[in-house]
Design a protein around this motif. Structure first.
Motif, mmCIF file in Angstrom:
data_model
loop_
_atom_site.group_PDB
_atom_site.id
_atom_site.type_symbol
_atom_site.label_atom_id
_atom_site.label_comp_id
_atom_site.label_asym_id
_atom_site.label_seq_id
_atom_site.Cartn_x
_atom_site.Cartn_y
_atom_site.Cartn_z
ATOM 1 N N LEU A 244 11.497 22.596 15.225
ATOM 2 C CA LEU A 244 10.811 22.035 16.386
ATOM 3 C C LEU A 244 10.936 20.523 16.427
ATOM 4 C CD1 LEU A 244 7.504 24.147 16.439
ATOM 5 C CD2 LEU A 244 9.696 24.636 17.535
ATOM 6 N N LEU B 93 11.081 17.909 19.768
ATOM 7 C CA LEU B 93 9.763 17.492 20.235
ATOM 8 C C LEU B 93 9.750 15.981 20.484
ATOM 9 C CD1 LEU B 93 7.260 19.497 18.002
ATOM 10 C CD2 LEU B 93 7.769 19.860 20.423
ATOM 11 N N SER C 286 5.991 24.440 26.725
ATOM 12 C CA SER C 286 5.796 25.722 26.053
ATOM 13 C C SER C 286 4.722 26.519 26.777
ATOM 14 C CB SER C 286 5.408 25.524 24.584
ATOM 15 O OG SER C 286 4.174 24.833 24.447
ATOM 16 N N ILE D 130 9.774 26.415 24.613
ATOM 17 C CA ILE D 130 9.207 27.188 23.508
ATOM 18 C C ILE D 130 8.335 28.292 24.097
ATOM 19 C CG2 ILE D 130 7.878 27.094 21.358
ATOM 20 C CD1 ILE D 130 8.183 24.024 21.439
ATOM 21 N N ALA E 183 13.210 27.698 21.222
ATOM 22 C CA ALA E 183 12.511 28.170 20.031
ATOM 23 C C ALA E 183 11.407 29.131 20.420
ATOM 24 C CB ALA E 183 11.923 26.979 19.263
ATOM 25 N N ASP F 298 10.720 30.121 14.757
ATOM 26 C CA ASP F 298 11.088 28.726 14.500
ATOM 27 C C ASP F 298 9.886 27.880 14.116
ATOM 28 O OD1 ASP F 298 13.991 28.817 15.537
ATOM 29 O OD2 ASP F 298 12.832 29.681 17.177
#
Length: 336
Positions: free
Chosen positions: A3, A7, A75, A135, A176, A199
């Protein structure tokens, strides 16, 4: 993929409060809060269909529709499908009962099958007004489930959601996937499997100043050995570490109020804010990649950024340990 590779920093924005968590939030206030997060450089946003039965996704999407899709990380979660039909009366959410009583009235299907996973993602994309998620978290496996029912629901997710999300990651549709839970056990079980391999994971309320011992005992060593990242959800323990009155989605019990009082007295003695202590503690563990505090007021965003960047003296962390307010094996910020 780790991640940390994509990120955009260590501070994100959790949108559960935008689903009218605890109170009915005016649309204008919700919009101003999301705008404040964007204007102050937040580029990681986490949401879920469960938050107000799609309300948080709708409110977040109203802002994101005006921004280039490649300029932020997004996400959302699967496990609850928001249906078109509406419900009347109280809805049963177990320990989260009443949490989103002011959200949308849509009925939600709780399911982690392959079909429900794909339907959930499709619904999220529509409400958010975007063409992809970065995500996807498998939301709340084991929430209110026990014994054989817990294992049945986990197996449903393992053979359904896990495999769908692994395929989408391998195809490059998402970057992910992982688990988004406030229980450590389903993450531990998943990390013990050979496949599908997540992940990372979003752990809500289980790595905070008030609740971290259990995660330290088994989960975090497993995650570190597997090189799997953690996103810290709820770093303020449902708000009680940020001046609120809730802990674990309920009114904080007397023993928690007393402990928060001790923490606050210590932070005041060292001239720092309790939010700085809470946020920096949660991010000090090597597995922690980012934290995503939630907010419904624009001013909270600046507070979170200030808390992240505050200069917390090493003497505070020493006194925190000496007062037994953190576990003896809990990692503390560098220099402490």
């Amino acid at each position: 993929m780790s991640l940390r590779e994509f990120l955009p920093g260590r501070l994100g924005f959790g949108t559960a409060p935008l689903g009218n968590m605890f109170r009915a939030i005016p649309d204008e206030e919700a919009a101003a809060t999301v705008e404040a997060a964007w204007d102050q450089g937040i580029r990681f946003y986490d949401t879920a269909p469960f938050y107000g039965a799609g309300l948080a996704e709708e409110r977040l999407g109203a802002l994101l529709a005006t921004k280039p899709r490649d300029s932020y990380v997004l996400s959302s979660k699967v496990g609850r499908v928001v249906l078109d039909e509406h419900e009347t009366g109280d809805r049963e959410f177990g320990e989260k009962g009443g949490l989103f009583e002011h959200g949308n009235a849509n009925r939600m299907l709780h399911e982690w099958t392959a079909d429900a996973t794909e339907r959930s993602i499709e619904g999220s994309l529509k409400r958010l007004g975007v063409d992809r998620l970065d995500i996807v978290w498998v939301h709340d496996i084991a929430q209110d489930f026990h014994g054989d029912l817990w294992l049945h629901k986990y197996e449903e997710a393992r053979t359904g959601a896990f495999r769908v999300l692994s395929r989408l990651r391998d195809e490059g549709v998402i970057k992910a996937w992982g688990l988004g839970v406030n229980r450590t056990e389903p993450i531990e079980l998943t990390l013990a499997l050979d496949e599908p391999r997540p992940d990372g994971f979003l752990l809500a309320g289980r790595y905070t100043l008030l609740d971290h011992q259990h995660a330290l005992g088994r989960l975090l060593p497993m995650a570190q050995a597997a090189n799997v990242d953690m996103i810290v959800g709820g770093p303020y323990s449902s708000g009680v570490l940020a001046g609120g009155s809730h802990f674990e989605y309920q009114q904080a019990p007397p023993e928690i109020v007393e402990r928060v009082g001790r923490l606050k007295a210590l932070t005041e003695r060292h001239g720092i804010g309790i939010k700085a202590a809470a946020l920096q503690f949660s991010l000090a563990h090597p597995v922690a990649a980012a934290a995503i505090p939630g907010a419904t007021r624009p001013g909270r965003i600046a507070e979170d950024i200030a808390a992240l960047n505050a200069d917390v003296p090493a003497a505070f962390w020493h006194d925190l340990r000496s007062a037994a307010l953190v576990a003896p094996d809990a990692p503390l910020p560098q220099g402490a």
